[in-house]
Design an enzyme around this catalytic site. Structure first.
Site, PDB file in Angstrom:
ATOM      1  N   ASP A   8       0.867  -1.170   0.000  1.00 16.92           N
ATOM      2  CA  ASP A   8       0.000   0.000   0.000  1.00 16.92           C
ATOM      3  C   ASP A   8       0.912   1.229   0.000  1.00 16.92           C
ATOM      4  OD1 ASP A   8      -2.475   1.511   0.354  1.00 16.92           O
ATOM      5  OD2 ASP A   8      -1.791   1.827   2.411  1.00 16.92           O
ATOM      6  N   ASP A  10      -0.235   5.027   0.904  1.00 13.77           N
ATOM      7  CA  ASP A  10      -0.494   6.086   1.879  1.00 13.77           C
ATOM      8  C   ASP A  10      -0.493   5.551   3.308  1.00 13.77           C
ATOM      9  OD1 ASP A  10      -0.831   8.016  -0.178  1.00 13.77           O
ATOM     10  OD2 ASP A  10      -2.820   7.193  -0.560  1.00 13.77           O
ATOM     11  N   ASP A 187      -1.320  -0.278   6.117  1.00 19.28           N
ATOM     12  CA  ASP A 187      -1.649   0.357   7.396  1.00 19.28           C
ATOM     13  C   ASP A 187      -3.132   0.295   7.719  1.00 19.28           C
ATOM     14  OD1 ASP A 187      -3.021   3.432   6.971  1.00 19.28           O
ATOM     15  OD2 ASP A 187      -2.216   2.409   5.228  1.00 19.28           O
TER      16      ASP A 187
END
Length: 226
Positions: A8, A10, A187
């Site tokens: 991922d 961001d 995250d």
């Protein structure tokens, strides 16, 4: 047999959200309404963090400004955005993680819900060749034409990340079973579907919901940023 390493973007490889920051950048330079757009940008981001994001509604909002300006103007603004916002946010810990997998010969890709106009230059700066992102549509389907404000295919979000990753693997003539191990670093609890798909999910700077899920399932937790 090589491994597959998915990341991922961001709050995983970057300690910020490039989608939200691009919206803030547009507000700052006066390209969008400074009150209404700013309020909506923050509200959509809060929905994303809460796991309640209406993705089609968000994409209509986020892609609309791309349709209002020429590609040359957007590219110039993006260069400024990279210099002012993104480059200072690229940290050695994220680069080291990417280098570890590249050095091992793993097939690496960034898998992000943020649109490819915003993220492709970021992936390039990080040295990641393969990008799986939500794709903005263009007028008449010409990839170099003005953006239309719509999007193509399946957004790379939640279960859509599995769909888009499998489409990408198919284009490479590969399947999940071609890899001994498959890693996914994220995250966000929004990414649990893809984390459940790989052999090695790694919760990276996780939000509270993902941290709890990772602890319950015995997934590794790492912190790239303080």
């Amino acid at each position: 047999m090589n491994n597959l390493a998915l990341f991922d973007l961001d709050h995983t490889l970057l300690p910020t959200d490039s989608d939200k920051e691009w919206g803030r950048f547009l507000v700052r330079i006066g390209a969008v309404d400074k009150v209404a757009y700013a309020q909506a940008n923050e509200a959509f981001y809060a929905d994303y963090r809460a796991g309640t994001l209406d993705m089609p509604a968000f994409l209509r909002f986020a892609l609309a400004p791309l349709s209002q300006y020429s590609r040359a103007q957007l590219d110039a603004w993006h260069d400024q955005f990279m210099q002012e916002v993104i480059l200072p946010a690229i940290l050695p810990s994220a680069l080291a993680l990417l280098d570890k997998h590249r050095s091992a010969g793993d097939l690496c890709a960034i898998v992000t819900a943020t649109n490819s106009f915003v993220t492709r230059p970021i992936a390039r700066q990080l040295g990641v060749e393969h990008l799986i992102a939500t794709e903005p549509a263009t007028v008449d389907g010409n990839p170099n034409a003005r953006f239309s404000g719509d999007y193509l295919g399946t957004p790379s979000f939640r279960e859509g990340k599995i769909v888009r990753t499998e489409q990408w693997l198919s284009q490479l003539g590969k399947r999940w079973s071609d890899f001994e191990r498959s890693y996914f670093y994220s995250d966000s609890a929004n990414d649990i579907p893809l984390m459940e798909k790989v052999t090695d999910p790694i919760a990276t700077n996780p939000d509270d919901t993902l941290r709890t899920a990772a602890q319950q399932r015995g997934w590794p937790i790492i912190e790239l940023f303080q």
